[in-house]
Design a protein around this motif. Structure first.
Motif, mmCIF file in Angstrom:
data_model
loop_
_atom_site.group_PDB
_atom_site.id
_atom_site.type_symbol
_atom_site.label_atom_id
_atom_site.label_comp_id
_atom_site.label_asym_id
_atom_site.label_seq_id
_atom_site.Cartn_x
_atom_site.Cartn_y
_atom_site.Cartn_z
ATOM 1 N N ALA A 1 -15.470 -0.676 -3.045
ATOM 2 C CA ALA A 1 -14.881 -1.927 -2.559
ATOM 3 C C ALA A 1 -13.700 -2.341 -3.434
ATOM 4 O O ALA A 1 -12.677 -2.817 -2.919
ATOM 5 C CB ALA A 1 -15.934 -3.030 -2.525
ATOM 6 N N ILE A 2 -13.802 -2.148 -4.738
ATOM 7 C CA ILE A 2 -12.685 -2.469 -5.642
ATOM 8 C C ILE A 2 -11.474 -1.614 -5.315
ATOM 9 O O ILE A 2 -10.346 -2.117 -5.232
ATOM 10 C CB ILE A 2 -13.115 -2.294 -7.115
ATOM 11 C CG1 ILE A 2 -14.122 -3.379 -7.501
ATOM 12 C CG2 ILE A 2 -11.912 -2.324 -8.049
ATOM 13 C CD1 ILE A 2 -14.837 -3.109 -8.812
ATOM 14 N N CYS B 1 -3.115 -4.507 -9.157
ATOM 15 C CA CYS B 1 -4.069 -5.237 -8.330
ATOM 16 C C CYS B 1 -5.530 -4.931 -8.686
ATOM 17 O O CYS B 1 -6.429 -5.650 -8.234
ATOM 18 C CB CYS B 1 -3.828 -4.923 -6.849
ATOM 19 S SG CYS B 1 -2.295 -5.620 -6.205
ATOM 20 N N LEU B 2 -5.782 -3.895 -9.475
ATOM 21 C CA LEU B 2 -7.161 -3.546 -9.815
ATOM 22 C C LEU B 2 -7.936 -4.674 -10.498
ATOM 23 O O LEU B 2 -9.076 -4.945 -10.115
ATOM 24 C CB LEU B 2 -7.195 -2.280 -10.668
ATOM 25 C CG LEU B 2 -7.168 -0.962 -9.897
ATOM 26 C CD1 LEU B 2 -7.024 0.210 -10.855
ATOM 27 C CD2 LEU B 2 -8.389 -0.798 -9.029
ATOM 28 N N PRO B 3 -7.364 -5.362 -11.505
ATOM 29 C CA PRO B 3 -8.150 -6.455 -12.114
ATOM 30 C C PRO B 3 -8.477 -7.582 -11.139
ATOM 31 O O PRO B 3 -9.586 -8.133 -11.163
ATOM 32 C CB PRO B 3 -7.246 -6.962 -13.244
ATOM 33 C CG PRO B 3 -6.295 -5.865 -13.513
ATOM 34 C CD PRO B 3 -6.123 -5.131 -12.222
ATOM 35 N N VAL B 4 -7.540 -7.904 -10.266
ATOM 36 C CA VAL B 4 -7.790 -8.950 -9.272
ATOM 37 C C VAL B 4 -8.861 -8.479 -8.284
ATOM 38 O O VAL B 4 -9.759 -9.239 -7.916
ATOM 39 C CB VAL B 4 -6.488 -9.334 -8.535
ATOM 40 C CG1 VAL B 4 -6.750 -10.325 -7.422
ATOM 41 C CG2 VAL B 4 -5.463 -9.863 -9.518
ATOM 42 N N ALA B 5 -8.775 -7.225 -7.863
ATOM 43 C CA ALA B 5 -9.773 -6.675 -6.943
ATOM 44 C C ALA B 5 -11.155 -6.663 -7.590
ATOM 45 O O ALA B 5 -12.154 -6.981 -6.941
ATOM 46 C CB ALA B 5 -9.374 -5.266 -6.519
ATOM 47 N N GLY C 1 -6.291 -1.191 -3.095
ATOM 48 C CA GLY C 1 -5.415 -0.349 -2.280
ATOM 49 C C GLY C 1 -4.644 -1.147 -1.246
ATOM 50 O O GLY C 1 -3.427 -1.006 -1.111
ATOM 51 N N PHE C 2 -5.359 -2.003 -0.518
ATOM 52 C CA PHE C 2 -4.680 -2.812 0.497
ATOM 53 C C PHE C 2 -3.753 -3.849 -0.135
ATOM 54 O O PHE C 2 -2.643 -4.070 0.341
ATOM 55 C CB PHE C 2 -5.685 -3.473 1.435
ATOM 56 C CG PHE C 2 -6.307 -2.522 2.418
ATOM 57 C CD1 PHE C 2 -5.533 -1.638 3.145
ATOM 58 C CD2 PHE C 2 -7.673 -2.506 2.614
ATOM 59 C CE1 PHE C 2 -6.094 -0.750 4.049
ATOM 60 C CE2 PHE C 2 -8.255 -1.634 3.518
ATOM 61 C CZ PHE C 2 -7.461 -0.749 4.238
ATOM 62 N N THR D 1 6.407 5.585 -4.560
ATOM 63 C CA THR D 1 6.559 5.553 -6.018
ATOM 64 C C THR D 1 6.179 4.187 -6.597
ATOM 65 O O THR D 1 5.710 4.111 -7.727
ATOM 66 C CB THR D 1 7.998 5.915 -6.437
ATOM 67 O OG1 THR D 1 8.908 5.030 -5.812
ATOM 68 C CG2 THR D 1 8.331 7.344 -6.084
ATOM 69 N N VAL D 2 6.352 3.124 -5.830
ATOM 70 C CA VAL D 2 6.029 1.778 -6.304
ATOM 71 C C VAL D 2 4.546 1.453 -6.088
ATOM 72 O O VAL D 2 3.930 0.763 -6.893
ATOM 73 C CB VAL D 2 6.928 0.729 -5.597
ATOM 74 C CG1 VAL D 2 6.468 -0.684 -5.873
ATOM 75 C CG2 VAL D 2 8.364 0.915 -6.027
ATOM 76 N N TRP D 3 3.970 1.981 -5.030
ATOM 77 C CA TRP D 3 2.606 1.630 -4.667
ATOM 78 C C TRP D 3 1.570 1.914 -5.758
ATOM 79 O O TRP D 3 0.698 1.066 -6.002
ATOM 80 C CB TRP D 3 2.217 2.306 -3.357
ATOM 81 C CG TRP D 3 0.877 1.877 -2.859
ATOM 82 C CD1 TRP D 3 0.505 0.621 -2.508
ATOM 83 C CD2 TRP D 3 -0.272 2.691 -2.716
ATOM 84 N NE1 TRP D 3 -0.814 0.618 -2.124
ATOM 85 C CE2 TRP D 3 -1.316 1.886 -2.245
ATOM 86 C CE3 TRP D 3 -0.524 4.039 -2.922
ATOM 87 C CZ2 TRP D 3 -2.577 2.367 -1.979
ATOM 88 C CZ3 TRP D 3 -1.784 4.515 -2.656
ATOM 89 C CH2 TRP D 3 -2.799 3.683 -2.197
#
Length: 136
Positions: free
Chosen positions: A77-78, A112-116, A83-84, A103-105
């Motif tokens: 889920a994280i 975004c991983l810590p927020v996820a 990812g989205f 390249t930016v993604w």
């Protein structure tokens, strides 16, 4: 000049990784909600946005979880949420060509991983309270 640089290849591999994580998360969630065929949900959901939307907005709403989420389900889920979110952020800050976005993604994904992690942790609740688990 070749368009397939190592950064673009890494971004493409990360897209596939997130795509597989979507299928794994849907499979885990459908199994926990008593689906007779969670594997079919897990395969069809990432392939078709319509199936994924139907699963998220209609099918799983009326079914409560039979057991709390495992650490693997929380991990997938994280990855899915990051990812989205990374896709949205990356598309907003990069030029509209696919090479630039790939390249930016990965950078946006990592950001975004810590927020996820925080979002998934709040939604799943590590104590396993079923009322919180039903909301996700």
């Amino acid at each position: 000049m070749s368009l397939l640089t190592p950064a673009v290849a890494f971004g493409a591999a990360l897209v596939l990784f997130v795509w597989v994580a979507v299928g794994a998360w849907v499979n885990f969630d459908a199994h926990a909600r008593g689906s007779d065929h969670p594997g079919i949900w897990g395969v069809l959901a990432p392939v078709s946005g319509i199936v994924l939307a139907y699963y998220l907005l209609w099918w799983r709403r009326g079914r409560s979880r039979r057991y709390p989420a495992s650490k693997w389900e929380r991990a997938t889920a994280i990855v899915v949420v990051a990812g989205f979110a990374g896709l949205v952020v990356g598309s907003l800050v990069s030029p509209p060509d696919p090479t630039s976005q790939l390249t930016v993604w990965p950078v946006a994904f990592a950001g975004c991983l810590p927020v996820a992690y925080w979002v998934v942790r709040r939604r799943f609740d590590a104590t396993g309270d079923s009322s919180i688990n039903d909301r996700l």
